[in-house]
Structures are given as structure tokens and as C-alpha cells.
Design a protein around this motif. Structure first.
Motif, short mmCIF file in Angstrom:
data_model
loop_
_atom_site.label_atom_id
_atom_site.label_comp_id
_atom_site.label_asym_id
_atom_site.label_seq_id
_atom_site.Cartn_x
_atom_site.Cartn_y
_atom_site.Cartn_z
N GLU A 1 0.83 -1.21 0.00
CA GLU A 1 0.00 0.00 0.00
C GLU A 1 0.86 1.26 0.00
O GLU A 1 0.59 2.22 -0.73
CB GLU A 1 -0.90 -0.03 1.24
CG GLU A 1 -2.21 0.70 1.02
CD GLU A 1 -3.20 0.38 2.14
OE1 GLU A 1 -3.49 1.30 2.89
OE2 GLU A 1 -3.60 -0.79 2.26
N ARG A 2 1.94 1.20 0.84
CA ARG A 2 2.82 2.37 0.90
C ARG A 2 3.51 2.61 -0.44
O ARG A 2 3.66 3.74 -0.90
CB ARG A 2 3.87 2.19 2.00
CG ARG A 2 3.33 2.57 3.37
CD ARG A 2 4.32 2.28 4.45
NE ARG A 2 5.54 3.06 4.35
CZ ARG A 2 6.57 2.93 5.17
NH1 ARG A 2 6.53 2.04 6.15
NH2 ARG A 2 7.64 3.67 5.02
N GLY A 3 3.92 1.51 -1.05
CA GLY A 3 4.57 1.61 -2.37
C GLY A 3 3.63 2.21 -3.40
O GLY A 3 4.00 3.10 -4.18
N LEU A 4 2.40 1.72 -3.33
CA LEU A 4 1.40 2.20 -4.28
C LEU A 4 1.12 3.69 -4.07
O LEU A 4 0.99 4.46 -5.01
CB LEU A 4 0.11 1.38 -4.09
CG LEU A 4 -0.81 1.30 -5.28
CD1 LEU A 4 -0.12 0.63 -6.46
CD2 LEU A 4 -2.08 0.53 -4.93
N GLU A 5 1.08 4.06 -2.78
CA GLU A 5 0.83 5.46 -2.46
C GLU A 5 1.89 6.37 -3.07
O GLU A 5 1.62 7.49 -3.48
CB GLU A 5 0.81 5.66 -0.94
CG GLU A 5 -0.57 5.52 -0.34
CD GLU A 5 -0.54 5.58 1.18
OE1 GLU A 5 0.39 6.20 1.73
OE2 GLU A 5 -1.43 4.98 1.80
N GLN A 6 3.13 5.85 -3.07
CA GLN A 6 4.22 6.67 -3.60
C GLN A 6 4.13 6.79 -5.13
O GLN A 6 4.54 7.79 -5.70
CB GLN A 6 5.57 6.07 -3.21
CG GLN A 6 5.87 6.28 -1.74
CD GLN A 6 7.14 5.56 -1.31
OE1 GLN A 6 7.77 4.87 -2.10
NE2 GLN A 6 7.50 5.73 -0.06
#
Lengths: 133, 577
Positions: free
Chosen positions: B44-49
Motif C-alpha cells: 500500500e505504501r509503495g502504491l501510495e508513492q
């Protein structure tokens, strides 16, 4: 009815070898499977690259469409500016064009009904053509 | 034989092995943590970036004239910005760019050398030509710290033409501020879309990445009833008249009598919507709908038409008209006459007799008079498509005094009207007695969906016979009355002059300033257009001492000029020998 003994293997010249059976390894299916996997893998990579390339091409096309649309509006704007009566009037004044000081109104005579008929127009045209040298 | 013991080398090897195993275990543990236990959170964090939620700006609708010529259009433009902290030589960059982007060098130097600043505008909304030059320079010099961003620009290709009608938008956010840009802002603005896209650190979209698009709905286009050429000629004629007469301001309205379409509204003073710097906001006013005046003699057409329609008079009825009439504490006079005269209704109209009209109104009565004033649309907003449009003032008949209210109203006082309302009154007479709602927006072309044409309201006010009689009376005004300067070669014309003392709020009626007007129609055999001309405080005299403050002198020639040009442009055949 009388019973008869089964024929013995030894009777056919075959003999049983004691110990582990010596089976020949079946490599071909594995080889084919491995090749298949490799081909599928590379195929996947190629298709992925192809898709990525298509995405880039699409992106490029989108940009070109946006640029063309922008140019279209720029050109329409340019046409509107060039056709602006303000600009045309100024250009006309620069060229020395002026409004006439006096005007004469000419009222054209009413058009005859017969003039609208094709026969009449053909007759006119024929007369004109026959008058040609 | 000696049993081998732990040598140092063995210990080292064990240590290395332990470290290796520990390291691998740590990596494995981390792997399990990242890929297993917290996989979802990290994903999720990766996607957010990578994923960006972007707004897709809706293209603002275009405003066209009746022939599809752009009057207001949004084009894509680029704004040049800089990060001053990244510029090696801010002063040098400013000197280099200033002449290309049309910004003063000192201004640019100040922007780029501001202490601690990391953002500065170099130039906003550069159009293609200027942009190409600047981009070429930036690329050739490989300037660092200079960037370009998209910013749509609203352009008005007709310049100062119909500026008060079209209005303009706010530079920063493109929201309509004046005119139709303001009134139809919601229609023109459209609905922004949304884009969810995965981008790399450089901002490029990641192929095969997440890409969700909710496209923006472009704003609807407006097709106006304005004819650009007629608008231009009306503006030219009005500007010349204001200069010639020294008037403070002026308005011209051109109406199509059958459809109620406004072919032109010209105002002076005016402005160029592309350059609004250092402008007086007074110039933004569309005086044809925001300013009211007492119509004076032009309102006599309502008095006479109502009397004819009610059958209380006929055109040939004769009145004994004194030069002066005193009612209660007020005296009414006909300035152009001396002594008592026998006048027919037709003569009263042609010579614009105040007292004759008052005598006709006396026979009509206040109730009927008020009913017709109201039916002709006075005291009500004429169009409703303009921002700031006023309804004028027409008091309920119950509030009319029994003495001078009727007579004063009969000759165009005590009633406040807009030029557009009065043009609509004359258009009703020209249109065989049917009042048609004047309108400026012919059609709305939605970004999605079918065109939405505007259907004007219509209502009969007079019967066709009365309207025809009125047109003949108005022809008399132009042929032998007070409006001879409104004649047009080749066309029959009817109209009415108007001259009223200017009412100055807080001061009362001016002794010197007048509102001069002329409203007419042509060609009378089959009326096509009505032109209303109103001049605020014309001054001076023509050769021979003719007073320019009179509508028949200052406004009638403007009518002739505009109406003739409009008839030619509309292809209306001459109807007079």
C-alpha cells in the motif's frame, strides 16, 4: 475334459534377471517441458515488452493528439483574429479604402415567372450559344 | 596420536559461518516480515508513492456569435516558472528572458532574486509564438531551474467588441466575473474529471501500471444571437456619435423583431477584455440592461397604441391642442409650437406633441394605460440572460396620483426603463403586436448531449391592425416629423424621437443635461429590425444652431447608420423607390 499345464516361461527362451530393474531415463518429455517453460517465459517477457511498447506508443499518440488539438484551437483563434472586423477595417483604412460619400439604390425589376421555367432558360442558353461565332 | 583440538582458524570459520547464518536468518526474517506479515501495508505504501490522484481540468466552453465565429475561447497556454535557488545567474536569466516574455526586466529581476524564494512566475500563459521562442532559448542554453506548466488561457479574439455582453473570467482560476462569462459560468465551466495513475519518480506514467480515468465533461458552448459585423458597425457608429456630441455614454440595441434575437448591443465607453489593466469598472457595465432612464417621447407610442387598441381614438381624430397645459401644480408645454392648434392623432405623434399625447391619455384612463405599459414588458426584466439586468420602475396604478401621474407617464416620465425594454416595445409594434422576449443566447451546445435552443416567451399585446396603424404613424415621424434624420435611402423607416431632462439622483432634473434617444424600425413594409439609440448628455450644436441635445438630432443619425448597415448585412431588399 482334461486339465493341461500352463506353458512355462523358460520354454520361450526368456529369463528373469534378479536385482534392480535397469530402466532407461525418459528425458525427452522433461526436455520438452523445460523448453516449453523457457519459451513461455520468454514469450511472456516479449509480450510484456510489446505491451509496454504499445503503452508508450499510445502515450505518444495521446500527446500528439493533445498537441494537434491545441494547434487546432490556436489556428481557429488566429482565423477569428484575422477575420475580426476591427482588424479588417483598420487594414482597409490603411489601404486607403473609404465609405462612399453618396449611395445610389438600384432596385432590380421583379423576376418573371417564365424565367424560372427550364424551357425558358434552355431557350436563353441556346440563343446565347447560337450567337457565338 | 594427538586428538585434534579447536584451532583459531576453525573458530574463525565457525564465527564466519554463524555471522553468515545470522545474516541470512535476519534477511529471511525481514523477508518474511516484508513479504508475509506486513506485505499488504508495504504494498500500500509503495502504491501510495507511485499512484497519483490528479484532477483533469474541464475545457471551458466556447462562446460563438450567430455565424459560429469565436468570441471567447480557451486555449492551452504554458506558464513559465523558476526555482530561483537553482538559477546560477538570476539577474542574467532575467535580462535574457524579459524581452521575450513581455515582462519588465526590473520586475523579473526582483522576482528571481527574492531572498530564500523557491518559486517565481516568469511569465503566465504564454501563447504559442512567444512560447516557441522561449523554449528554444531555454533548450539552447540548457537553463537549469526554469520549468513550464500548463495553464489554460481565455482569449477574446474580437478584442473590444461586445465586451460588456461577453464579460471575462478571472485570470487565476478561470471563473466568470462579468457578462455572460459570469451569468453562464456553471454551463461554460464543465465538470472536472479525475485521473488515478502510477508514475515513476520522474513523473512519467508507468506502463501497465494502475490507470483509472474519469474523464472531464467539457463545458457547454454558447451560441449567441449576436452578429459580429452588425455589432462592429453599431460600435463604430456609437463611438463616433459619442465623440461628435460629447456625450458621457451611449448605447445601441439592434433587435430582430420576429425572433427577439439581439443582433447587437454596443456600449460606450467600452474596453478590451484581453487587457483590463488600469480600467475603470464603469466600463464593464452593459448599459442596455443595467442603466435606466426616463424614456420621454419614445414612450408616447405605448400611450397612443393603447388608445387605438382600446378604440378611444382613431388616427384621424382631431384634438384642439394648446401650447401650454397646467394640471395641478405642474405645467406641460410643447416647445416647438406657439399657440393653440388643431391636430390629428397622426400629427400629434409625428410632431411629438406632449399636450396632444396627454389629451389622448386622458381619454384612455390610468387603468388601461398601466395595463398596456405592463403588457409591453415595462417594470419587468426584459431578458433575464444578463447579469445585473434591472427591471426598471413602473408603479402599480393604485399608487398613481389622480393629478399629474397619468399625464407625466403619457409623455415618458415617472417610468424608468432600460434601452432593451424600449427596443422590445418597438419590436412588438413591428411584429404585428406580438411581444417577443429579447434574448442573447440562441443555443446551448452541451459537451455531451443534444443542442438546447432557447425558446423565447411570446405574448400578444396589440392586434395586428393596431400595430400596422402605429407603424404608419411612426413612418410619419421619420418622413415629416421630428425624426427626419433617421431616413435611410431605399428603405421605409418608422421611429420615434425622445428627449428627456436627465434625472440626477440627489439633485433632481438637470437643467442642461438630456437623455437623447431614437428608436425605430425598418423596412416598414415587412419590419425586420428595431434599432434603439440612447445617448447620455450629448452637448453642443450643429451648424445653424441645431441643438444636439435632442434625440432627433443626435440619436436619429446613429439609427440611420446602424439600421442601414444591418439591413445590408442581413440581405434585406430595399422597399422604397
Amino acid at each position: 475334459m482334461t486339465a493341461q499345464p500352463l506353458p512355462r516361461p523358460g520354454d520361450r527362451g526368456l529369463e528373469v534377471i534378479e536385482g534392480r530393474a535397469q530402466t532407461r531415463p525418459r528425458l525427452r518429455p522433461w526436455l520438452l517441458f523445460a523448453v516449453g517453460v523457457i519459451i513461455a517465459f520468454f514469450g511472456l517477457i516479449v509480450s510484456r515488452i510489446s505491451l509496454d511498447r504499445s503503452a508508450f506508443v499510445l502515450d505518444d499518440l495521446d500527446e500528439k493528439i493533445a498537441a494537434a488539438e491545441s494547434q487546432h484551437w490556436d489556428l481557429r483563434l488566429e482565423v477569428a483574429r484575422l477575420q475580426s472586423p476591427d482588424r479588417i477595417a483598420a487594414a482597409a483604412a490603411e489601404m486607403g479604402l473609404v465609405f462612399p460619400e453618396s449611395r445610389t439604390v438600384l432596385v432590380a425589376p421583379p423576376v418573371l415567372d417564365e424565367a424560372l421555367e427550364p424551357e425558358y432558360r434552355w431557350a436563353q442558353l441556346k440563343a446565347l450559344l447560337s450567337a457565338q461565332p | 596420536m594427538r586428538r585434534p583440538g579447536w584451532r583459531v582458524a576453525d573458530l574463525r570459520l565457525v564465527l564466519v559461518a554463524v555471522v553468515h547464518v545470522a545474516a541470512w536468518l535476519a534477511i529471511a526474517a525481514r523477508l518474511v516480515d516484508v513479504q508475509g506479515l506486513h506485505a499488504e501495508a508495504f504494498a500500500e505504501r509503495g502504491l501510495e508513492q507511485r499512484v497519483r490522484h490528479e484532477e483533469l481540468a474541464a475545457k471551458r466552453g466556447t462562446i460563438f456569435d450567430r455565424d459560429g465565429v469565436e468570441l471567447a475561447v480557451s486555449i492551452s497556454a504554458q506558464t513559465m516558472i523558476a526555482n530561483p535557488s537553482q538559477l546560477a545567474d538570476p539577474v542574467g536569466v532575467a535580462k535574457l528572458l524579459a524581452p521575450l516574455v513581455g515582462v519588465e526586466e526590473a520586475t523579473l529581476v526582483e522576482r528571481l532574486t527574492r531572498e530564500g524564494s523557491q518559486f517565481a512566475y516568469i511569465a503566465r500563459r504564454l501563447e504559442r509564438e512567444a512560447l516557441d521562442n522561449v523554449v528554444a532559448l531555454v533548450e539552447s542554453l540548457d537553463l537549469e531551474g526554469v520549468y513550464f506548466i500548463d495553464e489554460p488561457k481565455r482569449v477574446y479574439p474580437a478584442g473590444g467588441l461586445a465586451s460588456q455582453i461577453i464579460g471575462f473570467v478571472q485570470d487565476d482560476d478561470g471563473v466568470g466575473l462579468e457578462g455572460l462569462e459570469y451569468e453562464f459560468d456553471e454551463v461554460l465551466a464543465g465538470t472536472p474529471g479525475a485521473l488515478v495513475v502510477e508514475r515513476d519518480p520522474f513523473g512519467n506514467p508507468i506502463p501497465q501500471g494502475q490507470f483509472l480515468v474519469d474523464p472531464a465533461v467539457p463545458g457547454s458552448d454558447l451560441v449567441l444571437t449576436i452578429d459580429r459585423e452588425i455589432e462592429f458597425l453599431a460600435q463604430q457608429a456609437l463611438t463616433a456619435a459619442v465623440e461628435r456630441t460629447g456625450a458621457i455614454a451611449g448605447t445601441v440595441v439592434v433587435l430582430d423583431v420576429q425572433t427577439g434575437e439581439i443582433l447587437a448591443i454596443a456600449n460606450t465607453p467600452t474596453f478590451d477584455a484581453n487587457d483590463r489593466s488600469n480600467l475603470d469598472v464603469d466600463r464593464f457595465r452593459n448599459r442596455a440592461v443595467t442603466d435606466v432612464y426616463e424614456p420621454g417621447s419614445t414612450l408616447k407610442v405605448v400611450t397612443v397604441a393603447a388608445a387605438l387598441e382600446e378604440g378611444v381614438v382613431t388616427p384621424s381624430d382631431v384634438f384642439t391642442v394648446p401650447q401650454k397645459l397646467v394640471i395641478h401644480d405642474k405645467s406641460y408645454t410643447d416647445t416647438a409650437r406657439t399657440g393653440e392648434e388643431e391636430m390629428t392623432v397622426a400629427e400629434i405623434v409625428a410632431r411629438s406633441s406632449n399636450i396632444g399625447t396627454i389629451l389622448i391619455q386622458d381619454q384612455l384612463g390610468n387603468d388601461a394605460h398601466h395595463r398596456y405599459l405592463s403588457a409591453f414588458g415595462l417594470g419587468q426584466v426584459a431578458s433575464g440572460q444578463f447579469p445585473g439586468e434591472v427591471d426598471g420602475s413602473l408603479q402599480p396604478v393604485g399608487e398613481w396620483c389622480k393629478t399629474t401621474c397619468g399625464p407625466s407617464t403619457a409623455i415618458g416620465y415617472r417610468v424608468d426603463v432600460t434601452p432593451l425594454q424600449m427596443a422590445a416595445v418597438f419590436a412588438a409594434i413591428a411584429n404585428d403586436g406580438v411581444w417577443v422576449e429579447p434574448h442573447i443566447v440562441k443555443e446551448v451546445l452541451p459537451g455531451r448531449g443534444a443542442p438546447e435552443p432557447f425558446e423565447p416567451k411570446r405574448r400578444p399585446v396589440l392586434n395586428a391592425e393596431t400595430a400596422r396603424t402605429m407603424r404608419l404613424l411612426l413612418q410619419g415621424v421619420v418622413e415629416r416629423g421630428t425624426g427626419t434624420r433617421a431616413q435611410i435611402a431605399g428603405y421605409t423607416v418608422g421611429g420615434k424621437t425622445g428627449t428627456t431632462e436627465k434625472f440626477v439622483p440627489g439633485e433632481g432634473y438637470s437643467e442642461t443635461d438630456r437623455i437623447a434617444s431614437f428608436i425605430g424600425m425598418a423596412p416598414l413594409t415587412e419590419p425586420r429590425i428595431v434599432v434603439a439609440v440612447v445617448l447620455d448628455s450629448p452637448q453642443g450644436e450643429l451648424e445653424g444652431g441645431v441643438d444636439l441635445r435632442f434625440g432627433g438630432v443626435s440619436a436619429a443619425p446613429v439609427f440611420a447608420e446602424v439600421a442601414e448597415a444591418a439591413l445590408h448585412l442581413l440581405g434585406v431588399a430595399p422597399d422604397a423607390g
